[in-house]
Motif scaffolding. Structure first.
Motif: not given
Ligand code: DP6
Length: 324
Positions: A14-21, A33-35, A72-74, A139-146
């Motif tokens: 769960i993002a405490l500080i979120k990534y968007w855009g 950046g995000s945490i 397709q994404r995989v 693959g997914s931006g937030s996956a970098a953190r997991s």
């Molecule tokens: C609102 O990582 O789900 O959860 O790269 O398109 O898979 P894709 O996006 P994703 O975006 C996360 C958005 C968020 C905030 C966050 O997790 O930082």
């Protein structure tokens, strides 16, 4: 040469500080950046087997054939691994997730962290955690953190290889509890991938991004000092700023449901009474209610008072992705 396979598992976060855009949409280089907190208690486990007999990848998700967009994404993600490893054939990918997918619970974070780790191991690639994190991000931006456990920061770098996550504090550092309130477990209508590309259409996004260093610093300090009051303030502000951007995008994105608003209001009421609790909401209607072990009973009592049929999942700080 026969099939070479590996199995990996990962938690969502769960993002405490979120990534968007995104600064670069194709490479998923985030605008800010995000945490996050890695969520032990929820899990995706994925088996990848590269098979010389296969021309195409085969995907199953929870024992059902993956849909075209997921396939397709995989495949695009495995293509990155195939290029690095010099592999020219397909893979069998079996993924099992023990929480609702596509409902704004960051299932793509756990999915792409597990896929990256299993895919690289099956392909015989030996990457360090930073490289795995940068690759998972594609693959997914937030996956970098997991890829990492506990409290994790994803730095918005200048290019692909400079944009990866790093640990901020271990899972044992602070036993925060996340009660995830499912106000609507149906798949969300607009994916985060589509949402990211709309961020720039909101006149509020520039302000959100330029203020991000301040929020990141406040969050880092609150986590390191285990200061819940300070964390609560910046986490709720960051979540509300994200939704303000979403609601003012063109076309607008409205993820909150009546149940989400009721949960957020209850959490604010509890905090005003001195109970350590705060909320944060990703790209979906479900509300993550953070608290401390000692305030969990009061938070649960407060949530139980609401006139909604709410399902609650529980998570605590967990480890980074691992090979099974
Ligand atoms: C609102 O990582 O789900 O959860 O790269 O398109 O898979 P894709 O996006 P994703 O975006 C996360 C958005 C968020 C905030 C966050 O997790 O930082």
């Amino acid at each position: 040469m026969g099939v070479s396979e590996a199995v990996a598992a990962a938690h969502p976060n769960i993002a405490l500080i979120k990534y968007w855009g995104d600064r670069d949409h194709a490479l998923r280089i985030p605008a800010n950046g995000s945490i996050s907190l890695t969520l032990g208690g929820l899990k995706t486990q994925t088996r990848v087997g590269f098979d010389p007999e296969l021309k195409q990848d085969r995907l199953t998700i929870n024992q059902a054939p993956g849909e075209a967009t997921a396939r397709q994404r995989v495949t695009e993600h495995l293509d990155l691994i195939r290029v690095m490893a010099g592999i020219q054939f397909g893979a069998i990918v079996d993924s099992e997730t023990d929480f609702p997918i596509g409902a704004g619970l960051a299932s793509s974070a756990a999915a792409f962290a597990a896929l990256t780790l299993a895919g690289c191991a099956a392909a015989g690639l030996e990457l360090g955690r930073s490289e795995l994190s940068a690759l998972a991000r594609r693959g997914s931006g937030s996956a970098a953190r997991s890829i990492f456990g506990g409290f994790v920061e994803l730095v918005a770098g200048d290019d692909d290889s400079a944009t990866f996550a790093k640990p901020l504090a271990t899972a044992e550092h602070w036993p925060i509890v996340d009660l995830i309130v499912l106000t609507d477990p149906m798949p969300k209508p607009i994916s985060s991938t589509a949402g990211h590309s709309r961020a720039e259409t909101s006149p509020l996004q520039a302000a959100r991004v330029s203020d991000a260093p301040r929020r990141l610093q406040a969050c880092r300090e609150a986590v390191l000092a285990r200061d819940f009051g300070r964390l609560a303030e910046v986490v709720e502000q960051d979540s509300d700023m994200l939704h303000a951007v979403m609601m003012t995008s063109k076309p607008a994105l409205h993820y909150w449901q009546p149940g989400s608003l009721a949960v957020m209001a209850e959490v604010r009421t509890l905090r005003a009474q001195g109970i350590a609790a705060c909320y944060t909401v990703d790209a979906g209607p479900n509300v993550h209610c953070l608290c401390l072990p000692e305030t969990e009973p009061s938070l649960r009592q407060g949530l139980a008072r609401l006139p909604f049929d709410l399902r609650i999942l529980r998570a605590v700080p967990g480890p980074g992705a691992w090979l099974v």
